[in-house]
Design an enzyme around this catalytic site. Structure first.
Site, mmCIF file in Angstrom:
data_model
loop_
_atom_site.group_PDB
_atom_site.id
_atom_site.type_symbol
_atom_site.label_atom_id
_atom_site.label_comp_id
_atom_site.label_asym_id
_atom_site.label_seq_id
_atom_site.Cartn_x
_atom_site.Cartn_y
_atom_site.Cartn_z
ATOM 1 N N GLY A 1 17.310 13.637 -41.936
ATOM 2 C CA GLY A 1 17.082 14.141 -40.460
ATOM 3 C C GLY A 1 16.384 15.353 -39.701
ATOM 4 O O GLY A 1 17.008 15.935 -40.362
ATOM 5 N N PHE B 1 17.292 18.307 -34.399
ATOM 6 C CA PHE B 1 18.031 19.833 -33.780
ATOM 7 C C PHE B 1 18.986 20.524 -35.687
ATOM 8 O O PHE B 1 18.494 21.747 -35.810
ATOM 9 C CB PHE B 1 18.385 20.717 -32.638
ATOM 10 C CG PHE B 1 17.753 19.601 -31.255
ATOM 11 C CD1 PHE B 1 16.327 20.663 -30.748
ATOM 12 C CD2 PHE B 1 17.773 18.695 -31.109
ATOM 13 C CE1 PHE B 1 16.068 21.423 -29.761
ATOM 14 C CE2 PHE B 1 17.166 18.783 -29.622
ATOM 15 C CZ PHE B 1 16.146 19.860 -29.434
ATOM 16 N N GLU C 1 19.089 13.026 -14.206
ATOM 17 C CA GLU C 1 17.380 13.599 -14.704
ATOM 18 C C GLU C 1 16.742 12.031 -14.091
ATOM 19 O O GLU C 1 15.258 13.008 -13.586
ATOM 20 C CB GLU C 1 17.551 14.572 -16.051
ATOM 21 C CG GLU C 1 18.125 15.802 -15.838
ATOM 22 C CD GLU C 1 18.153 16.184 -17.189
ATOM 23 O OE1 GLU C 1 18.578 17.187 -17.413
ATOM 24 O OE2 GLU C 1 17.803 15.137 -18.269
ATOM 25 N N ASP D 1 24.474 15.050 -33.683
ATOM 26 C CA ASP D 1 26.073 14.210 -32.855
ATOM 27 C C ASP D 1 26.514 13.216 -33.952
ATOM 28 O O ASP D 1 27.752 12.872 -33.461
ATOM 29 C CB ASP D 1 24.970 13.464 -32.499
ATOM 30 C CG ASP D 1 23.510 14.209 -30.859
ATOM 31 O OD1 ASP D 1 24.455 14.923 -30.785
ATOM 32 O OD2 ASP D 1 22.912 13.508 -30.227
#
Lengths: 445, 445
Positions: free
Chosen positions: B17, B20, B176, B315
């Site tokens: 992955g 981040f 948002e 996550d």
């Protein structure tokens, strides 16, 4: 339902196509006592001359596309309709769309052109052309995936084929693509791989005539050839493509004697365009014979010989200038024709005589790469840095909206000084993404 | 073949992955005597916190995506591999990819999370979530097409459904999106249509709890609700979604007594995420029980209880902080965990003790719209313009690469002062483009 009936009794002008020609007509009918409907299948106008920079990862699609509704926001007599034209009925003055139909008093057909594989449409699968935003992002992904696949590959022959890029057609688009591709491999990707050496990638430009950009006066084609070769592009002249498949391209010399087979997984088609099929309908209904490339011959005022209230503009039209001869399929020609059609309609409304269309040739330029371009302005020929600088200014000036101009400038500046291109996204599902793969990545999962 | 065997005899770190977490690990292993292989299905790192701005036409995908190879160009011990992980074999220390397999000495699993429809995966078809660039461009097209379809439509009820936007989930992304959507209809599209009035579009935000952003301390959720309502968003609290189809959404109150059916053609899912399926494999092989949302509980050093050389970050991991409790699935948590995993590997190589992971909470902010945001930094609560200004600075600081920062700033500046959003492209084939349509438009033909 019928849009026209909902309008006051002023002439209804229907424009097919939101490209340079159609958009110019719509814009120049501002404050003219007519209702305008602009039909396009897309919601944006594309600044096509820079599309090759999207294909090579320098710009984002949105940098060269502006929403049609935004451009025409203040043209209160213009309605934008997102729909596709099924057929045109000149006799009953009606356009049949996928979802409605429109009556017109004036019709501007500016439906442009599409790729032309000279009767070998099956090649399209292996050799995509560069006309739409999707073409550009597909070609971008194809180019980047070739390097990625080469990095994973062990068979040297397959690696060689993956790193061989063949561009068919030495016109402006072909040369711009070849130059940009050479820079992608030589500069942008230079240090980014661990197993392959991107600078070893081969970029070939195939041109049937004696030199690329042969439409330009000597010595510009020769200058262009030298500039391309200096960038590491292998310029192959005097050969045309006789077969394209998933593994290779077959070239044949003009005399048909010599054949070459080039192993490659990356062919990009920049060879020919064919006018929109709408031209055929117009020909059938008007009895006007189509010219080469399916273009519709138009009168001095850009209207049809058989119908003063039907104009054909842009790539779909063939305008023969008394002095300049047949006008080429270029953006400036298209927008000037579109504007002229608007002027004619205005003249009709004000009871004035229509003028003949006069093409003002601002000249044309083709970029070869970093600091390199060739071109003519009036009688003057330019090459090298001067031509490149002029190209830069002109294109910045013409990018439709201010904000895009700033963005494009920032990105060009960055790409120029860092030699980086960061609009390098491989989007959409691709070869190593399997439907059933369990791997999910942090941000795309 | 096996990548690891080709390396010198230093430990091989495999990172799954390039989000981040994974990217942080790779970057912080620079100059550490290990070979690193970063696996991702995409060739770019995505700055996901701004993805909603792509979905609402303010930014282009490339503005918030940076090529992984470019970011890691100078990390000579890092190899980027574009491939998808089929399975992980902890016992044999091997990762099976679609096109190869990799042995590892250290494994960092940072495979992130995906949408969660709470067992109603069929809803995904009608209610896309926002996780990938494709999700964003699809949602962008969906939103813009709704207005276009309404402009073509005559049936007032269908027009109403087309102009009703339902956002499920009142977390940061939901708020948002709702705020941005309200501005799109009230400001951006305001004067662009001729038949419909875009400002009449309904934007609804569905939140099961008592207020959106309820994870924030009082009075911030109330402030957020007021800010959203001021923008024209209809905030529906205390209801959860019990059905989604192509025509409507069904809401049910918490007590299950009240049901509401809302006619809409536009549902966007911002409700729940589920950890990557790789978590299940890890659980099965390690015997560790998965926590809520399929997250993998990790030790104080972010490694597995059963294997010090396997780290789970971002996550996918559940880290329980002695004081702060369970850490949320946020970008700063992910990158700090990723960095910590790198530090642990470094400590191992240098024969030092591993430290426990300490999450440094820089605070978190959620934007509600033009000049409006809420958030906390340490013990301080912010709302309104101050919070918005802080949000702006922090996000600019964190956008991965300089050039993107400038581009984003230019576009934000433009969008702010003109209230225009020009990344409003409907790309890909859409409803009014028929395979057999003869209409070709000048530039897309």
């Amino acid at each position: 339902m019928n849009h026209a009936t909902e309008k006051e009794a002023v002439p209804h002008v229907v424009i097919i196509g939101g490209g340079f020609a159609g958009l110019a007509t719509a814009q120049h009918l501002k404050n003219c006592p007519v209702n305008v409907t602009l039909i396009d299948r897309r919601n944006f106008h594309l600044f096509q001359p820079l599309l090759y920079q999207v294909a090579t990862g320098e710009l984002s699609p949105a940098n060269i596309a502006s929403p049609l509704r935004a451009i025409l926001e203040n043209n209160r007599n213009v309605e934008v309709l997102l729909d596709s034209v099924e057929s045109v009925d000149l006799e009953n003055r009606c356009v049949h769309l996928a979802h409605s139909e429109l009556n017109f008093d004036y019709l501007i057909v500016a439906a442009g052109s599409t790729h032309h594989y000279f009767g070998n449409d099956s090649w399209g699968k292996y050799a995509p052309g560069l006309k739409t935003v999707e073409d550009a992002t597909e070609i971008r992904a194809k180019i980047l995936e070739a390097f990625e696949a080469a990095e994973l590959e062990r068979d040297p022959e397959i690696i060689n084929d993956l790193l061989t890029f063949v561009i068919v057609g030495g016109g402006p688009t072909g040369c711009e693509l070849a130059g940009a591709l050479a820079e992608v491999s030589k500069r942008t990707l230079r240090y980014e791989f661990r197993k392959i050496d991107p600078t070893q990638a081969k970029v070939m430009l195939i041109e049937p005539s004696d030199a690329p950009l042969h439409i330009y006066p000597s010595p510009l084609p020769q200058k262009a050839t030298r500039a391309l070769e200096a960038l590491g592009v292998d310029v192959v002249t005097g050969f045309h493509v006789t077969d394209v498949n998933d593994r290779s391209v077959v070239l044949t010399s003009r005399d048909g004697q010599v054949h070459k087979t080039i192993g490659t997984r990356n062919v990009i088609w920049a060879a020919g365009v064919k006018a929109s099929p709408l031209g055929v309908q117009i020909a059938e209904q008007s009895g006007i014979a189509l010219a080469r490339g399916g273009r519709v011959p138009v009168q001095a005022d850009c209207s049809l010989e058989t119908d003063k209230r039907v104009f054909v503009c842009g790539d779909l039209a063939l305008f023969t200038d008394p002095e300049k001869g047949e006008l080429p399929g270029l953006a400036p020609v298209a927008s000037q024709m579109g504007r002229h059609a608007a002027k004619c309609i205005r003249a009709d409304q004000e009871g004035r005589e229509r003028k003949s269309f006069q093409y003002f040739d601002k000249g044309s330029l083709a970029v070869i790469g970093r600091l390199q371009a060739i071109g003519t302005i009036g009688r003057f020929k330019f090459h090298g840095f001067v031509a490149w600088a002029i190209w830069l200014l002109i294109h910045l000036m013409y990018i439709t909206r201010f904000r895009n101009r700033v963005l494009v400038l920032v990105q060009w500046g960055w790409a120029f000084f860092t030699r980086d291109r960061s609009a390098r996204l491989i989007t959409g599902r691709h070869r190593w993404e399997k439907e059933d793969a369990v791997s999910e990545r942090a941000q795309s999962a």
